[in-house]
Enzyme design. Structure first.
Site, PDB file in Angstrom:
ATOM      1  CE  LYS A   1      39.022  41.869  43.674  1.00  0.00           C
ATOM      2  NZ  LYS A   1      39.250  41.503  42.265  1.00  0.00           N
TER       3      LYS A   1
ATOM      4  CB  SER B   1      42.851  36.423  50.875  1.00  0.00           C
ATOM      5  OG  SER B   1      42.894  37.825  50.846  1.00  0.00           O
TER       6      SER B   1
HETATM    7  C1  LIG Z   1      39.862  39.256  50.166  1.00  0.00           C
HETATM    8  C2  LIG Z   1      40.380  39.069  48.786  1.00  0.00           C
HETATM    9  N1  LIG Z   1      41.600  38.598  48.622  1.00  0.00           N
HETATM   10  C3  LIG Z   1      42.115  38.404  47.386  1.00  0.00           C
HETATM   11  C4  LIG Z   1      41.407  38.667  46.259  1.00  0.00           C
HETATM   12  C5  LIG Z   1      42.006  38.397  44.923  1.00  0.00           C
HETATM   13  O1  LIG Z   1      42.262  39.516  44.145  1.00  0.00           O
HETATM   14  P1  LIG Z   1      42.151  39.425  42.570  1.00  0.00           P
HETATM   15  O2  LIG Z   1      40.699  39.303  42.223  1.00  0.00           O
HETATM   16  O3  LIG Z   1      42.742  40.684  42.057  1.00  0.00           O
HETATM   17  O4  LIG Z   1      42.894  38.211  42.117  1.00  0.00           O
HETATM   18  C6  LIG Z   1      40.115  39.142  46.404  1.00  0.00           C
HETATM   19  C7  LIG Z   1      39.283  39.380  45.237  1.00  0.00           C
HETATM   20  O5  LIG Z   1      38.081  39.483  45.301  1.00  0.00           O
HETATM   21  C8  LIG Z   1      39.586  39.357  47.692  1.00  0.00           C
HETATM   22  O6  LIG Z   1      38.323  39.817  47.883  1.00  0.00           O
END
Ligand SMILES: Cc1ncc(COP(=O)(O)O)c(C=O)c1O
Length: 323
Positions: A63, A280
């Protein structure tokens, strides 16, 4: 005993880059790729799998890229001027990234997040000097979005709201940095890009860049299998406020991943690869293996948004029985 090979070192080695940079902001991006050699589960030898380690960013997650880009864009447009506060709703990592960018630039930051985000996230945001407003944990990230809109409506002139769900600068950050890095790091060999979807900025921008270089690159999204999940940062689109920047038609494939299989994958990546990753990342890796198993040859790049130490107080690790 020989030292570990330096493949995980930050790419800016003393001979390849400057010895110092002017601020933390110049450390955003240029994250390493690591080859995944063990957690491959029946994938053909002709298929290589690489993880992009976004935890190496100075704010600790992917991010940092959109946070920096959205703030730079706000400054360029005159939407962010001295005296204004940066305000946004965030499930955590964007908040940390905005807090880091705000601190580095000298702008105050106010963040709305669900009360149940991990303790580590709250502490990190506070350490960067940001103010936190908590929304109802039962309403998830959508509750934070709604409360943030209300705060802004009450005092529109006081704030600059990057609005990561609807700001094209979010996906543009990935079009300009994440995508080109992956293209360069794989010598243009990438055949599949796999990432989770939250705001969708990562997959939209990176996917768009990779397809602009080679339209045959497949863009694969991992999303939680159902609405109630423990995959912080990811969104189950069918039951969520759909981000304005999300264009489902640009994805080649979307795979639903369960919380349990994502957690199990995180445990395995720690034990078998020496990579302590966020939850994630586990979901994205499960999706990457599903795709990779269908191939005889290919180069699969999976994006790991952050490291796992940010989640040590969460259910994923509290449920861990092998201590
Ligand atoms: C830990 C984590 N994984 C995945 C994502 C997903 O990324 P994106 O917002 O670019 O889809 C985020 C977004 O906040 C995240 O904090």
């Amino acid at each position: 005993m020989s030292h570990a090979r330096a493949t995980l070192a930050r790419p800016a080695s003393p001979t390849a880059g400057p010895l110092s940079v002017p601020s933390a902001l110049q450390l955003v991006g240029n994250t390493p790729l690591v080859e995944i050699r063990r957690v491959r589960d029946g994938v053909a030898p002709g298929v290589r799998i690489f993880g992009k380690l976004e935890g190496f960013n100075p704010g600790g997650s992917v991010k940092d890229r959109p946070a920096l880009k959205m703030v730079e864009d706000g400054l360029a447009r005159g939407a962010l001027v001295p005296g204004k506060t940066i305000l946004d709703s965030t499930s955590g990592n964007t908040g940390i990234a905005l807090a880091m960018v705000g601190a580095a630039l000298g702008y105050p930051v106010e963040l709305v997040m669900p009360e149940n985000v991990s303790k580590e996230r709250k502490q990190v945001v506070a350490a960067f000097g940001a103010k936190v407003v908590y929304s109802d944990p039962l309403e998830g990230s959508d509750g934070a979005i709604r409360l943030c809109r209300k705060i802004l409506a009450e005092n529109p002139d006081r704030y600059f709201k990057p609005d990561q769900y609807n700001n094209p600068a979010n996906s543009l950050a990935h079009f300009e940095t994440t995508g080109p890095e992956i293209w360069r790091q794989t010598d243009g060999r990438v055949t599949h890009f796999v990432a989770g979807i939250g705001t969708s900025g990562t997959i939209m921008g990176t996917g768009r860049f990779l397809k602009s270089q080679n339209p045959r690159v497949q863009i694969v999204a991992a999303e939680p299998e159902d609405a109630f999940h423990g995959l912080e940062g990811l969104k189950h689109m069918a039951s969520s406020i759909v981000p304005g920047i999300y264009k489902e038609g640009e994805l080649d494939l979307k795979l639903g991943i369960s919380t349990e299989e994502a957690y199990d994958m995180v445990y395995r990546l720690g034990r078998e690869e020496g990579l302590l990753l966020g939850q994630s990342c586990g979901a994205a890796h499960v999706a990457a293996l599903q795709v990779a198993r269908q191939l005889r040859e290919g180069t699969v790049v999976v994006l790991y948004p952050d490291f796992g130490d940010r989640y040590l107080s969460t259910k994923m690790w509290l449920g861990w029985t092998r201590l």
